[in-house]
Design an enzyme around this catalytic site. Structure first.
Site, PDB file in Angstrom:
ATOM      1  N   ASN A 109       0.924  -1.209   0.155  1.00 22.27           N
ATOM      2  CA  ASN A 109       0.183   0.096   0.212  1.00 22.27           C
ATOM      3  C   ASN A 109       0.906   1.172  -0.069  1.00 22.27           C
ATOM      4  O   ASN A 109       1.827   1.176   0.428  1.00 22.27           O
ATOM      5  CB  ASN A 109      -0.951  -0.071   1.152  1.00 22.27           C
ATOM      6  CG  ASN A 109      -1.848  -1.163   1.345  1.00 22.27           C
ATOM      7  OD1 ASN A 109      -1.734  -2.056   0.097  1.00 22.27           O
ATOM      8  ND2 ASN A 109      -2.492  -1.336   2.391  1.00 22.27           N
ATOM      9  N   ASP A 111      -0.676   4.194   0.806  1.00 24.74           N
ATOM     10  CA  ASP A 111      -1.561   5.084   1.519  1.00 24.74           C
ATOM     11  C   ASP A 111      -0.933   5.708   2.954  1.00 24.74           C
ATOM     12  O   ASP A 111      -1.574   6.704   3.562  1.00 24.74           O
ATOM     13  CB  ASP A 111      -2.914   4.337   1.851  1.00 24.74           C
ATOM     14  CG  ASP A 111      -2.850   3.150   2.751  1.00 24.74           C
ATOM     15  OD1 ASP A 111      -3.722   2.249   2.448  1.00 24.74           O
ATOM     16  OD2 ASP A 111      -1.957   2.924   3.553  1.00 24.74           O
ATOM     17  N   HIS A 126       5.968  -0.552  -2.891  1.00 26.90           N
ATOM     18  CA  HIS A 126       5.322   0.027  -4.019  1.00 26.90           C
ATOM     19  C   HIS A 126       5.521   1.776  -3.867  1.00 26.90           C
ATOM     20  O   HIS A 126       4.766   2.224  -4.455  1.00 26.90           O
ATOM     21  CB  HIS A 126       4.050  -0.199  -4.242  1.00 26.90           C
ATOM     22  CG  HIS A 126       3.898  -1.688  -4.685  1.00 26.90           C
ATOM     23  ND1 HIS A 126       2.544  -2.330  -4.650  1.00 26.90           N
ATOM     24  CD2 HIS A 126       4.806  -2.587  -5.070  1.00 26.90           C
ATOM     25  CE1 HIS A 126       2.890  -3.693  -5.090  1.00 26.90           C
ATOM     26  NE2 HIS A 126       4.201  -3.591  -5.491  1.00 26.90           N
ATOM     27  N   CYS A 153      12.280  19.759  -8.626  1.00 26.99           N
ATOM     28  CA  CYS A 153      13.108  19.433  -7.486  1.00 26.99           C
ATOM     29  C   CYS A 153      14.124  20.731  -7.130  1.00 26.99           C
ATOM     30  O   CYS A 153      14.461  21.654  -7.776  1.00 26.99           O
ATOM     31  CB  CYS A 153      13.967  18.601  -8.403  1.00 26.99           C
ATOM     32  SG  CYS A 153      15.398  17.883  -7.390  1.00 26.99           S
ATOM     33  N   GLY A 193      -4.899  -9.289   3.448  1.00 22.22           N
ATOM     34  CA  GLY A 193      -5.449  -8.336   2.404  1.00 22.22           C
ATOM     35  C   GLY A 193      -4.880  -7.889   1.345  1.00 22.22           C
ATOM     36  O   GLY A 193      -5.016  -7.070   0.709  1.00 22.22           O
ATOM     37  N   SER A 195      -4.646 -10.063  -2.785  1.00 20.89           N
ATOM     38  CA  SER A 195      -5.112 -10.841  -3.759  1.00 20.89           C
ATOM     39  C   SER A 195      -3.968 -11.848  -4.355  1.00 20.89           C
ATOM     40  O   SER A 195      -4.239 -12.861  -5.104  1.00 20.89           O
ATOM     41  CB  SER A 195      -5.470 -10.317  -4.883  1.00 20.89           C
ATOM     42  OG  SER A 195      -4.698  -9.380  -5.628  1.00 20.89           O
ATOM     43  N   GLU A 221     -11.688 -13.426   0.968  1.00 19.23           N
ATOM     44  CA  GLU A 221     -12.024 -14.549   0.130  1.00 19.23           C
ATOM     45  C   GLU A 221     -10.605 -15.155  -0.229  1.00 19.23           C
ATOM     46  O   GLU A 221      -9.689 -15.045   0.121  1.00 19.23           O
ATOM     47  CB  GLU A 221     -12.045 -13.553  -1.317  1.00 19.23           C
ATOM     48  CG  GLU A 221     -13.163 -12.539  -1.365  1.00 19.23           C
ATOM     49  CD  GLU A 221     -13.442 -11.535  -2.596  1.00 19.23           C
ATOM     50  OE1 GLU A 221     -14.283 -10.790  -2.791  1.00 19.23           O
ATOM     51  OE2 GLU A 221     -12.514 -11.770  -3.558  1.00 19.23           O
TER      52      GLU A 221
HETATM   53  N1  APR Z   1      -9.762  -7.421   5.371  1.00 22.76           N
HETATM   54  C1  APR Z   1      -8.955  -8.359   4.695  1.00 22.76           C
HETATM   55  N2  APR Z   1      -8.976  -8.536   3.282  1.00 22.76           N
HETATM   56  C2  APR Z   1      -9.782  -7.725   2.500  1.00 22.76           C
HETATM   57  C3  APR Z   1     -10.590  -6.881   3.041  1.00 22.76           C
HETATM   58  C4  APR Z   1     -10.855  -6.783   4.432  1.00 22.76           C
HETATM   59  N3  APR Z   1     -11.678  -6.064   5.177  1.00 22.76           N
HETATM   60  N4  APR Z   1     -11.358  -6.415   2.024  1.00 22.76           N
HETATM   61  C5  APR Z   1     -10.986  -6.931   0.815  1.00 22.76           C
HETATM   62  N5  APR Z   1      -9.941  -7.974   1.046  1.00 22.76           N
HETATM   63  C6  APR Z   1      -9.074  -8.580   0.200  1.00 22.76           C
HETATM   64  C7  APR Z   1      -9.827  -8.894  -1.283  1.00 22.76           C
HETATM   65  O1  APR Z   1     -10.508 -10.084  -1.173  1.00 22.76           O
HETATM   66  C8  APR Z   1      -8.508  -9.082  -2.162  1.00 22.76           C
HETATM   67  O2  APR Z   1      -8.131 -10.297  -2.065  1.00 22.76           O
HETATM   68  O3  APR Z   1      -7.970  -7.735  -0.276  1.00 22.76           O
HETATM   69  C9  APR Z   1      -7.465  -8.321  -1.485  1.00 22.76           C
HETATM   70  C10 APR Z   1      -7.364  -6.829  -2.498  1.00 22.76           C
HETATM   71  O4  APR Z   1      -6.705  -7.312  -3.577  1.00 22.76           O
HETATM   72  P1  APR Z   1      -6.145  -6.224  -4.559  1.00 22.76           P
HETATM   73  O5  APR Z   1      -7.069  -5.217  -4.852  1.00 22.76           O
HETATM   74  O6  APR Z   1      -5.922  -6.911  -5.863  1.00 22.76           O
HETATM   75  O7  APR Z   1      -4.883  -5.451  -3.802  1.00 22.76           O
HETATM   76  P2  APR Z   1      -3.510  -5.862  -3.702  1.00 22.76           P
HETATM   77  O8  APR Z   1      -3.397  -7.219  -3.454  1.00 22.76           O
HETATM   78  O9  APR Z   1      -2.967  -5.170  -2.637  1.00 22.76           O
HETATM   79  O10 APR Z   1      -2.880  -5.160  -5.017  1.00 22.76           O
HETATM   80  C11 APR Z   1      -1.453  -5.548  -5.285  1.00 22.76           C
HETATM   81  O11 APR Z   1      -1.433  -4.239  -7.403  1.00 22.76           O
HETATM   82  O12 APR Z   1      -2.925  -2.771  -8.338  1.00 22.76           O
HETATM   83  C12 APR Z   1      -1.761  -2.973  -7.770  1.00 22.76           C
HETATM   84  O13 APR Z   1       0.050  -1.549  -6.898  1.00 22.76           O
HETATM   85  C13 APR Z   1      -1.068  -2.102  -6.654  1.00 22.76           C
HETATM   86  O14 APR Z   1      -0.059  -2.536  -4.413  1.00 22.76           O
HETATM   87  C14 APR Z   1      -1.251  -2.985  -5.509  1.00 22.76           C
HETATM   88  C15 APR Z   1      -0.986  -4.523  -5.993  1.00 22.76           C
END
Ligand code: APR
Length: 246
Positions: A109, A111, A126, A153, A193, A195, A221
């Protein structure tokens, strides 16, 4: 939707949590979902900006083609994030840094909510939305306090861009290598959290597991990593992670 209950925390996981000395936590967008930050894929609605999907406006090509548009998108996101607060998942992870002798937090993240919750030395693979970076001398400029970014800069006057890894870009040297080293040394690895689709970050749990660590996934999921884990906690991170304090 599975409701989070302490019964999900198996006795083995509980024992390993109490006995562990070297722990690594890898987080993704899902850990910030309960704070109101949209995820990219599973569970939340994916972001679109002025008709452009996030992976177009957040790309290296767009920096070349239209840097002001990229800044408009990131300025907007910083404005939204400024109003958001860490949730119980961020807070639990921040507490863990004082529980385990060797604790490593790696996040995908940008953020800054882990730091807002009190986490120190966060490995941001990232980058961060709260920093700007010079396109030529790579000097970095912190925008976390007043969120105002310098026009150019301050060292070489070249253009500044967001200090985040954009689509089509490699990870900056150093962050991933440090995370991989810590993953190879940890005894207990939490994957919260994410994917588990985006490499090389998605490879960190595999490094931990193949180095002997006990792997726990926290996600409402299933993901491609779930079958590889020793235990999967199905539910929201903000509801599940605080259960470990009990
Ligand atoms: N608690 C835990 N997991 C959660 C929750 C929650 N409350 N809500 C959603 N999720 C899960 C979803 O089921 C999903 O598997 O969080 C995951 C989010 O997946 P992505 O949106 O693919 O995010 P991420 O895995 O961080 O993506 C990786 O991809 O887009 C690029 O640079 C970006 O850092 C990011 C990277």
């Amino acid at each position: 939707m599975h409701c989070a209950s302490a019964s999900q925390i198996t006795s083995e996981l509980g024992e390993r949590f109490r006995a562990a000395r070297k722990v690594l936590v890898l987080t993704g967008a899902g850990v910030s979902a309960e704070s109101g930050v949209p995820t990219f894929r599973g569970g939340g609605n994916s972001a679109v900006w002025k008709g452009m999907p996030f992976d177009v406006i957040s790309s290296a090509q767009m920096v070349e083609r239209d840097l002001p548009a990229v800044w408009e998108w990131f300025d907007y996101r910083r404005g939204v994030l400024k109003e958001l607060s860490p949730n119980p998942a961020h807070q639990a992870i921040a507490r863990w840094q004082n529980v385990f002798p060797e604790f490593t937090l790696v996040t995908q993240n940008i953020d800054g909510l882990h730091q807002k919750a009190g986490s120190r030395e966060v490995i941001e693979v990232h980058g961060s939305i709260w920093r700007a970076r010079c396109v030529s001398c790579h000097s970095r400029f912190d925008m976390s306090r007043d969120a105002v970014r310098p026009e150019a800069c301050l060292h070489c006057a070249d253009r500044l861009r967001p200090d985040v890894v954009l689509f089509g870009e490699m990870l900056p040297p150093g962050a991933f290598e440090l995370a991989a080293e810590k993953a190879s040394q940890c005894e207990l690895c939490f994957v919260v959290g994410t994917s588990s689709l985006v490499y090389p970050a998605a490879g960190l749990p595999e490094i931990a597991k193949s180095s002997g660590a006990y792997l726990c996934e926290v996600n409402p999921e299933r993901t491609p990593l779930s079958d590889f884990c020793d235990v999967v906690l199905t539910g929201k991170a903000g509801e599940l992670l605080p259960l470990f304090d009990q």
